[in-house]
Design a protein around this motif. Structure first.
Motif, PDB file in Angstrom:
ATOM      1  N   SER A  29       0.841  -1.194   0.000  1.00 23.11           N
ATOM      2  CA  SER A  29       0.000   0.000   0.000  1.00 23.11           C
ATOM      3  C   SER A  29       0.881   1.251   0.000  1.00 23.11           C
ATOM      4  N   ILE A  30       0.538   2.197  -0.870  1.00 21.86           N
ATOM      5  CA  ILE A  30       1.211   3.489  -0.910  1.00 21.86           C
ATOM      6  C   ILE A  30       0.127   4.562  -0.947  1.00 21.86           C
ATOM      7  N   ALA A  31       0.252   5.562  -0.078  1.00 22.91           N
ATOM      8  CA  ALA A  31      -0.699   6.676  -0.083  1.00 22.91           C
ATOM      9  C   ALA A  31      -0.276   7.656  -1.176  1.00 22.91           C
ATOM     10  N   CYS A  32      -1.179   7.907  -2.108  1.00 19.67           N
ATOM     11  CA  CYS A  32      -0.925   8.797  -3.237  1.00 19.67           C
ATOM     12  C   CYS A  32      -1.866   9.993  -3.110  1.00 19.67           C
ATOM     13  N   ASN A  33      -1.314  11.146  -2.724  1.00 22.79           N
ATOM     14  CA  ASN A  33      -2.143  12.308  -2.373  1.00 22.79           C
ATOM     15  C   ASN A  33      -3.176  11.937  -1.319  1.00 22.79           C
ATOM     16  N   GLY A  34      -2.764  11.042  -0.417  1.00 22.65           N
ATOM     17  CA  GLY A  34      -3.629  10.656   0.693  1.00 22.65           C
ATOM     18  C   GLY A  34      -4.533   9.490   0.418  1.00 22.65           C
ATOM     19  N   VAL A  35      -4.552   8.978  -0.808  1.00 21.95           N
ATOM     20  CA  VAL A  35      -5.410   7.852  -1.171  1.00 21.95           C
ATOM     21  C   VAL A  35      -4.603   6.567  -1.071  1.00 21.95           C
ATOM     22  N   CYS A  36      -5.027   5.655  -0.227  1.00 20.08           N
ATOM     23  CA  CYS A  36      -4.334   4.373  -0.090  1.00 20.08           C
ATOM     24  C   CYS A  36      -4.589   3.529  -1.336  1.00 20.08           C
ATOM     25  N   LEU A  37      -3.520   3.248  -2.084  1.00 20.01           N
ATOM     26  CA  LEU A  37      -3.636   2.475  -3.318  1.00 20.01           C
ATOM     27  C   LEU A  37      -2.696   1.278  -3.268  1.00 20.01           C
ATOM     28  N   THR A  38      -3.064   0.218  -3.977  1.00 18.80           N
ATOM     29  CA  THR A  38      -2.310  -1.036  -3.966  1.00 18.80           C
ATOM     30  C   THR A  38      -1.407  -1.126  -5.188  1.00 18.80           C
ATOM     31  N   VAL A  39      -0.143  -1.448  -4.949  1.00 19.94           N
ATOM     32  CA  VAL A  39       0.826  -1.611  -6.028  1.00 19.94           C
ATOM     33  C   VAL A  39       0.528  -2.907  -6.784  1.00 19.94           C
ATOM     34  N   ILE A  40       0.353  -2.809  -8.110  1.00 26.49           N
ATOM     35  CA  ILE A  40       0.042  -4.002  -8.909  1.00 26.49           C
ATOM     36  C   ILE A  40       1.154  -4.364  -9.883  1.00 26.49           C
ATOM     37  N   ASP A  41       2.121  -3.459 -10.066  1.00 27.31           N
ATOM     38  CA  ASP A  41       3.258  -3.737 -10.942  1.00 27.31           C
ATOM     39  C   ASP A  41       4.371  -2.756 -10.601  1.00 27.31           C
ATOM     40  N   LEU A  42       5.608  -3.111 -10.972  1.00 23.84           N
ATOM     41  CA  LEU A  42       6.787  -2.317 -10.648  1.00 23.84           C
ATOM     42  C   LEU A  42       7.769  -2.350 -11.802  1.00 23.84           C
ATOM     43  N   GLY A  43       8.608  -1.321 -11.898  1.00 20.98           N
ATOM     44  CA  GLY A  43       9.653  -1.325 -12.908  1.00 20.98           C
ATOM     45  C   GLY A  43      10.685  -0.255 -12.634  1.00 20.98           C
ATOM     46  N   VAL A  44      11.753  -0.266 -13.433  1.00 19.53           N
ATOM     47  CA  VAL A  44      12.855   0.683 -13.209  1.00 19.53           C
ATOM     48  C   VAL A  44      13.221   1.476 -14.455  1.00 19.53           C
ATOM     49  N   GLU A  45      12.562   1.231 -15.577  1.00 22.26           N
ATOM     50  CA  GLU A  45      12.867   1.951 -16.814  1.00 22.26           C
ATOM     51  C   GLU A  45      11.639   2.711 -17.298  1.00 22.26           C
ATOM     52  N   PRO A  46      11.761   3.981 -17.730  1.00 25.55           N
ATOM     53  CA  PRO A  46      12.984   4.786 -17.798  1.00 25.55           C
ATOM     54  C   PRO A  46      13.401   5.350 -16.448  1.00 25.55           C
ATOM     55  N   GLN A  47      12.559   5.152 -15.418  1.00 23.12           N
ATOM     56  CA  GLN A  47      12.883   5.519 -14.050  1.00 23.12           C
ATOM     57  C   GLN A  47      12.104   4.581 -13.143  1.00 23.12           C
ATOM     58  N   ASN A  48      12.386   4.620 -11.856  1.00 26.06           N
ATOM     59  CA  ASN A  48      11.619   3.791 -10.934  1.00 26.06           C
ATOM     60  C   ASN A  48      10.146   4.156 -11.010  1.00 26.06           C
ATOM     61  N   TRP A  49       9.270   3.138 -11.077  1.00 25.57           N
ATOM     62  CA  TRP A  49       7.836   3.400 -11.159  1.00 25.57           C
ATOM     63  C   TRP A  49       7.056   2.258 -10.525  1.00 25.57           C
ATOM     64  N   PHE A  50       5.807   2.564 -10.173  1.00 23.51           N
ATOM     65  CA  PHE A  50       4.869   1.531  -9.746  1.00 23.51           C
ATOM     66  C   PHE A  50       3.505   1.845 -10.351  1.00 23.51           C
ATOM     67  N   ASP A  51       2.727   0.796 -10.575  1.00 17.67           N
ATOM     68  CA  ASP A  51       1.387   0.933 -11.136  1.00 17.67           C
ATOM     69  C   ASP A  51       0.342   0.718 -10.052  1.00 17.67           C
ATOM     70  N   VAL A  52      -0.763   1.452 -10.166  1.00 17.27           N
ATOM     71  CA  VAL A  52      -1.901   1.286  -9.273  1.00 17.27           C
ATOM     72  C   VAL A  52      -3.180   1.310 -10.099  1.00 17.27           C
ATOM     73  N   GLU A  53      -4.228   0.700  -9.564  1.00 17.16           N
ATOM     74  CA  GLU A  53      -5.560   0.790 -10.149  1.00 17.16           C
ATOM     75  C   GLU A  53      -6.460   1.540  -9.184  1.00 17.16           C
ATOM     76  N   ILE A  54      -7.275   2.455  -9.726  1.00 17.08           N
ATOM     77  CA  ILE A  54      -8.119   3.307  -8.898  1.00 17.08           C
ATOM     78  C   ILE A  54      -9.572   3.058  -9.268  1.00 17.08           C
ATOM     79  N   SER A  55     -10.374   2.657  -8.297  1.00 14.91           N
ATOM     80  CA  SER A  55     -11.770   2.313  -8.555  1.00 14.91           C
ATOM     81  C   SER A  55     -12.612   3.563  -8.778  1.00 14.91           C
ATOM     82  N   ALA A  56     -13.787   3.352  -9.329  1.00 15.65           N
ATOM     83  CA  ALA A  56     -14.721   4.453  -9.547  1.00 15.65           C
ATOM     84  C   ALA A  56     -15.102   5.112  -8.224  1.00 15.65           C
ATOM     85  N   GLU A  57     -15.220   4.314  -7.147  1.00 10.53           N
ATOM     86  CA  GLU A  57     -15.551   4.857  -5.828  1.00 10.53           C
ATOM     87  C   GLU A  57     -14.465   5.818  -5.350  1.00 10.53           C
ATOM     88  N   SER A  58     -13.204   5.431  -5.516  1.00  8.47           N
ATOM     89  CA  SER A  58     -12.101   6.302  -5.101  1.00  8.47           C
ATOM     90  C   SER A  58     -12.073   7.590  -5.923  1.00  8.47           C
TER      91      SER A  58
END
Length: 203
Positions: free
Chosen positions: A39-68
């Motif tokens: 879990s990572i808070a993104c602008n205060g919204v708790c979101l779940t990391v679903i993928d990760l990578g390092v190119e072209p820079q460090n990144w993580f993916d999240v999915e945001i529901s319609a409710e959020s």
């Protein structure tokens, strides 16, 4: 759980609607130390990391529901997440971590609007307008979470409340770029929520 102490400013690299909104967020975090499902808070919204990578820079993916999206500023017209958007990041609290802010769940209650900014010395006084349904939970000298940042309330007048943001906070968060009219995520203090609930049963 989180503390409201921002540890990175992320950048939205991609945002695509795929049923839910999927976003890729660039970060300075070492993604080798982040687990899928974290879990990572993104602008205060708790979101779940679903993928990760390092190119072209460090990144993580999240999915945001319609409710959020409905409860937060993620989809707000003029403030919606898009490529290049800057967001406050905080990783989940671990046992033994210093609790520097206050207990934050990452469950945003709604949004507030910045209605005024005024410099006070090196700090800036921000005045916000909260939704009427949330205003009763905001008290002078209490805590509030705005865009993931733990802040102390200075004063409250009706639905309006003020906080002072110091230069350090403006430098290490997105608050340095905030302006009048911005819509921000608000999470009320958990203690205030429970006190109000107890009062409902005792009245």
């Amino acid at each position: 759980m989180f503390t409201g102490i921002i540890t990175d400013i992320g950048t939205v690299l991609e945002a695509e609607q795929r049923g839910d909104l999927r976003a890729r967020i660039g970060t300075n975090y070492d993604v080798k130390g982040i687990d899928i499902g974290a879990s990572i808070a993104c602008n205060g919204v708790c979101l779940t990391v679903i993928d990760l990578g390092v190119e072209p820079q460090n990144w993580f993916d999240v999915e945001i529901s319609a409710e959020s999206i409905a409860k937060t500023n993620i989809g707000t017209q003029g403030h919606a997440w898009r490529e290049g958007s800057k967001i406050n990041l905080e990783r989940a609290l671990k046992i033994g971590d210093e609790l520097g802010g206050h207990i934050v769940s990452g469950h945003v209650d709604g949004v507030a609007e910045i209605i005024a900014l005024e410099d006070e010395g090196d700090s800036t006084r921000f005045t916000f307008r909260a939704p009427e349904a949330l205003a009763k939970f905001i008290a002078p000298k209490g805590s509030v979470t705005l865009n993931g940042t733990s802040l102390t309330v200075n004063d409250v007048v009706g639905c309006n409340f003020g906080v002072n943001i110091i230069p350090h906070t403006k430098e290490v968060t997105t608050w340095g770029a905030a302006k009048q009219g911005d819509i921000v995520n608000i999470e009320i203090d958990t203690m205030a929520r429970y006190v109000a609930r107890l009062q409902e049963f005792s009245s």
